[in-house]
Design a protein around this motif. Structure first.
Motif, PDB file in Angstrom:
ATOM      1  N   UNK A 157       0.832  -1.206   0.000  1.00 58.91           N
ATOM      2  CA  UNK A 157       0.000   0.000   0.000  1.00 58.91           C
ATOM      3  C   UNK A 157       0.864   1.254   0.000  1.00 58.91           C
ATOM      4  N   UNK A 158       1.959   1.217   0.755  1.00 53.75           N
ATOM      5  CA  UNK A 158       2.868   2.368   0.819  1.00 53.75           C
ATOM      6  C   UNK A 158       3.552   2.601  -0.527  1.00 53.75           C
ATOM      7  N   UNK A 159       3.987   1.523  -1.171  1.00 57.83           N
ATOM      8  CA  UNK A 159       4.693   1.664  -2.454  1.00 57.83           C
ATOM      9  C   UNK A 159       3.788   2.223  -3.547  1.00 57.83           C
ATOM     10  N   UNK A 160       2.487   1.923  -3.448  1.00 60.13           N
ATOM     11  CA  UNK A 160       1.556   2.387  -4.472  1.00 60.13           C
ATOM     12  C   UNK A 160       1.351   3.901  -4.423  1.00 60.13           C
ATOM     13  N   UNK A 161       1.425   4.475  -3.226  1.00 60.44           N
ATOM     14  CA  UNK A 161       1.120   5.906  -3.085  1.00 60.44           C
ATOM     15  C   UNK A 161       2.361   6.776  -3.012  1.00 60.44           C
ATOM     16  N   UNK A 162       3.539   6.170  -2.858  1.00 63.01           N
ATOM     17  CA  UNK A 162       4.770   6.953  -2.778  1.00 63.01           C
ATOM     18  C   UNK A 162       5.590   6.780  -4.054  1.00 63.01           C
ATOM     19  N   UNK A 163       6.261   7.859  -4.437  1.00 63.39           N
ATOM     20  CA  UNK A 163       7.106   7.822  -5.638  1.00 63.39           C
ATOM     21  C   UNK A 163       8.505   7.384  -5.216  1.00 63.39           C
ATOM     22  N   UNK A 164       8.674   6.082  -5.085  1.00 65.06           N
ATOM     23  CA  UNK A 164       9.941   5.532  -4.599  1.00 65.06           C
ATOM     24  C   UNK A 164      10.295   4.288  -5.405  1.00 65.06           C
ATOM     25  N   UNK A 165      11.588   4.002  -5.494  1.00 63.46           N
ATOM     26  CA  UNK A 165      12.041   2.814  -6.214  1.00 63.46           C
ATOM     27  C   UNK A 165      12.283   1.631  -5.284  1.00 63.46           C
ATOM     28  N   UNK A 166      12.009   1.808  -3.981  1.00 62.82           N
ATOM     29  CA  UNK A 166      12.211   0.712  -3.028  1.00 62.82           C
ATOM     30  C   UNK A 166      11.187  -0.386  -3.261  1.00 62.82           C
ATOM     31  N   UNK A 167      11.552  -1.607  -2.878  1.00 66.04           N
ATOM     32  CA  UNK A 167      10.683  -2.764  -3.068  1.00 66.04           C
ATOM     33  C   UNK A 167      10.213  -3.304  -1.729  1.00 66.04           C
ATOM     34  N   UNK A 168       9.329  -4.283  -1.780  1.00 66.58           N
ATOM     35  CA  UNK A 168       8.775  -4.883  -0.570  1.00 66.58           C
ATOM     36  C   UNK A 168       9.814  -5.791   0.077  1.00 66.58           C
ATOM     37  N   UNK A 169       9.993  -5.599   1.374  1.00 66.51           N
ATOM     38  CA  UNK A 169      10.946  -6.409   2.129  1.00 66.51           C
ATOM     39  C   UNK A 169      10.253  -6.930   3.380  1.00 66.51           C
ATOM     40  N   UNK A 170      10.432  -8.220   3.683  1.00 68.87           N
ATOM     41  CA  UNK A 170       9.783  -8.806   4.854  1.00 68.87           C
ATOM     42  C   UNK A 170      10.830  -9.419   5.783  1.00 68.87           C
ATOM     43  N   UNK A 171      10.443  -9.544   7.043  1.00 69.07           N
ATOM     44  CA  UNK A 171      11.369 -10.081   8.059  1.00 69.07           C
ATOM     45  C   UNK A 171      11.389 -11.606   8.080  1.00 69.07           C
ATOM     46  N   UNK A 172      10.384 -12.238   7.497  1.00 64.60           N
ATOM     47  CA  UNK A 172      10.288 -13.703   7.541  1.00 64.60           C
ATOM     48  C   UNK A 172      11.264 -14.365   6.555  1.00 64.60           C
ATOM     49  N   UNK A 173      11.712 -15.566   6.932  1.00 62.82           N
ATOM     50  CA  UNK A 173      12.563 -16.368   6.049  1.00 62.82           C
ATOM     51  C   UNK A 173      11.785 -17.492   5.372  1.00 62.82           C
ATOM     52  N   UNK A 174      10.464 -17.497   5.585  1.00 59.97           N
ATOM     53  CA  UNK A 174       9.634 -18.536   4.986  1.00 59.97           C
ATOM     54  C   UNK A 174       9.717 -18.431   3.463  1.00 59.97           C
ATOM     55  N   UNK A 175      10.048 -19.544   2.807  1.00 61.13           N
ATOM     56  CA  UNK A 175      10.306 -19.511   1.365  1.00 61.13           C
ATOM     57  C   UNK A 175       9.069 -19.144   0.555  1.00 61.13           C
ATOM     58  N   UNK A 176       7.895 -19.557   1.062  1.00 56.55           N
ATOM     59  CA  UNK A 176       6.669 -19.251   0.330  1.00 56.55           C
ATOM     60  C   UNK A 176       6.326 -17.750   0.423  1.00 56.55           C
ATOM     61  N   UNK A 177       6.496 -17.179   1.622  1.00 62.48           N
ATOM     62  CA  UNK A 177       6.230 -15.752   1.782  1.00 62.48           C
ATOM     63  C   UNK A 177       7.269 -14.921   1.037  1.00 62.48           C
ATOM     64  N   UNK A 178       8.513 -15.373   1.047  1.00 62.56           N
ATOM     65  CA  UNK A 178       9.563 -14.682   0.288  1.00 62.56           C
ATOM     66  C   UNK A 178       9.276 -14.734  -1.206  1.00 62.56           C
ATOM     67  N   UNK A 179       8.788 -15.902  -1.671  1.00 59.66           N
ATOM     68  CA  UNK A 179       8.425 -16.038  -3.089  1.00 59.66           C
ATOM     69  C   UNK A 179       7.267 -15.105  -3.437  1.00 59.66           C
ATOM     70  N   UNK A 180       6.274 -15.006  -2.532  1.00 58.36           N
ATOM     71  CA  UNK A 180       5.136 -14.118  -2.762  1.00 58.36           C
ATOM     72  C   UNK A 180       5.602 -12.662  -2.850  1.00 58.36           C
ATOM     73  N   UNK A 181       6.468 -12.262  -1.914  1.00 57.06           N
ATOM     74  CA  UNK A 181       6.980 -10.889  -1.923  1.00 57.06           C
ATOM     75  C   UNK A 181       7.768 -10.607  -3.200  1.00 57.06           C
TER      76      UNK A 181
END
Length: 295
Positions: free
Chosen positions: A37-61
């Motif tokens: 939601x933040x990336x959609x409204x802000x003009x930034x080149x940063x990507x989604x980063x998560x704290x989990x190491x779960x491979x499925x959640x990392x793949x989704x991100x």
């Protein structure tokens, strides 16, 4: 009994681990949701980063990040094209003003010459078409300037009552010619908002022009103490689909031959620049255009 206790202990341990896993997955999903939601409204080149190491959640991100990159590329392409279009419209409309002025000058000179009735008719047609072209050019220029101008509006405390009364009074002759009898409801209390006076006058003028085009002979203008302004008129020639497009650029209703399709678009742009909202509703052949300027 020992094996039973071991089984129960193992089961409890599994349940606890599953609950921890579910909690971590929910946390990751929430991180993805908030970050997306933040990336959609802000003009930034940063990507989604998560704290989990779960491979499925990392793949989704990672998959969301891929789509996010594509979306940003399309957005930049659209913004660039939109800016180029606005600049082109500004330049073209500006360049057309000079030759149109010259045409008007020559037409005035022709009118002073002796000529036949047939030539007079031709000149009248040419002048009428030139006037329409001039109107379209002026509207194009104003619209492009409003959208491309980086200068802020002159925002100051404005009494909406006074501007609305002045705007309606300036249209008295036109409304009378169209046999439109306005019903005006303006409270005694002064409704003051931080607005640009010139922009507000233009908004009201465009809405009144709209009434002249589509009204069946009635008009009700109401200013409420909460900052809402309603322009209501009977418009049997419109449809809900047409009303839904009234604020679109260059959209004109079939029976509005002399319309540029920019008046209400300009109003919408100006209202939004002053942090207001404008909308149109159509019920029982009644058109209601509502403007809201909150405190």
């Amino acid at each position: 009994m020992l094996w039973l206790w071991l089984f129960i202990s193992g089961l409890i341990l599994v349940i606890v681990l599953l609950l921890i896993k579910i909690h971590l997955l929910r946390k990751s999903a929430k991180e993805i949701e908030c970050s997306f939601a933040e990336k959609l409204i802000t003009d930034s080149n940063t990507l989604i980063d998560i704290s989990s190491n779960d491979k499925y959640m990392c793949h989704l991100a990672n998959e969301i990040n891929i789509q996010l990159r594509k979306l940003r590329a399309e957005r930049r392409k659209f913004q660039k094209g939109d800016i180029e279009l606005k600049n082109a419209v500004t330049n073209v409309s500006h360049d057309l003003r000079t030759p149109l002025t010259a045409i008007y000058g020559y037409l005035d000179l022709l009118e002073q010459e002796e000529k036949s009735e047939k030539v007079n008719r031709y000149i009248a047609v040419i002048k009428n078409r030139t006037e329409m072209l001039k109107q379209l050019t002026e509207e194009l220029f104003r619209y492009s300037v409003i959208l491309t101008s980086e200068e802020d509006l002159k925002i100051e405390p404005i009494t909406i009552n006074n501007v609305l009364e002045e705007s309606i009074a300036s249209f008295y002759t036109i409304l009378k010619e169209k046999q439109i009898s306005p019903k005006i409801i303006i409270p005694q209390k002064k409704i003051v908002r931080n607005l640009d006076r010139s922009a507000l006058s233009r908004i009201f003028a465009n809405l009144l022009n709209n009434v002249v085009k589509y009204s069946n002979g009635d008009l009700e203008v109401t200013l409420f103490e909460n900052g809402e302004i309603h322009f209501i008129n009977h418009a049997s020639n419109l449809t809900e689909i047409e009303v839904g497009k009234l604020f679109d650029r260059f959209y004109t209703v079939n029976n509005a031959r002399n319309s540029t399709g920019l008046g209400l678009s300009i109003s919408k742009a100006l209202v939004e620049k002053m942090n207001g909202t404008i909308s149109a509703e159509y019920n029982n052949e009644m058109l209601n255009i509502c403007i809201v300027f909150d405190l």
